[in-house]
Design a protein around this motif. Structure first.
Motif, PDB file in Angstrom:
ATOM      1  N   GLY A  11       0.814  -1.215   0.000  1.00  0.00           N
ATOM      2  CA  GLY A  11       0.000   0.000   0.000  1.00  0.00           C
ATOM      3  C   GLY A  11       0.842   1.257   0.000  1.00  0.00           C
ATOM      4  O   GLY A  11       0.556   2.222  -0.724  1.00  0.00           O
ATOM      5  N   LYS A  15       1.002   4.123  -2.961  1.00  0.00           N
ATOM      6  CA  LYS A  15       0.788   5.538  -2.629  1.00  0.00           C
ATOM      7  C   LYS A  15       1.991   6.386  -3.044  1.00  0.00           C
ATOM      8  O   LYS A  15       1.844   7.474  -3.606  1.00  0.00           O
ATOM      9  N   ALA A  25      -5.619   9.651  -5.945  1.00  0.00           N
ATOM     10  CA  ALA A  25      -6.165   8.306  -5.760  1.00  0.00           C
ATOM     11  C   ALA A  25      -7.371   8.098  -6.669  1.00  0.00           C
ATOM     12  O   ALA A  25      -7.571   7.002  -7.212  1.00  0.00           O
ATOM     13  N   GLU A  43      -4.133   1.202  -0.213  1.00  0.00           N
ATOM     14  CA  GLU A  43      -3.036   2.066   0.231  1.00  0.00           C
ATOM     15  C   GLU A  43      -2.903   2.105   1.750  1.00  0.00           C
ATOM     16  O   GLU A  43      -1.801   2.245   2.270  1.00  0.00           O
TER      17      GLU A  43
END
Length: 121
Positions: A11, A15, A25, A43
């Motif tokens: 995650g 990110k 996102a 994320e």
């Protein structure tokens, strides 16, 4: 054999690479064909992602899947993934940036090896 995926590191990698590309996102979710909440959950390590979703995310980020999963890989597989990651970081450097980075890394490597030698004496 350890078959566990480090979903927290996965995650964080998603990110980080998303931020490096300067996309939100929401944009990643649209490009990968998944919901925004699913991207946020991946994320934040609140949810696992299927192999299909991971491939979609990797394609949307234009990054190799093994780089995203590098923290879950062991041995030579991890090493190769890290080398791909370093290559990706360097690919948009100009000649001066490359010269400085290579010089810095070379000097750092020399220092680390000198330190190792002293510790083994």
């Amino acid at each position: 054999m350890d078959k566990t995926v480090n979903i927290k590191a996965l995650g964080a990698n998603i990110k980080r690479y998303r931020a490096d590309k300067g996309i939100t996102a929401l944009r990643l979710a649209e490009q990968a064909g998944v919901s925004l909440s699913h991207i946020n959950n991946i994320e934040s390590a609140s949810a696992n992602a299927s192999a299909e979703v991971l491939v979609r995310i990797a394609n949307a980020l234009e990054i190799s899947l093994d780089i995203l999963l590098s923290d879950s890989l062991k041995g030579e597989s991890n090493r190769r993934a890290k080398m791909l990651e370093y290559s990706r970081v360097l690919e948009d450097c100009d000649e001066e940036e490359l010269r400085i980075i290579v010089g810095t890394v070379t000097a750092l490597k020399w220092e680390l090896r000198q330190k190792k030698e002293k510790n083994h004496e």
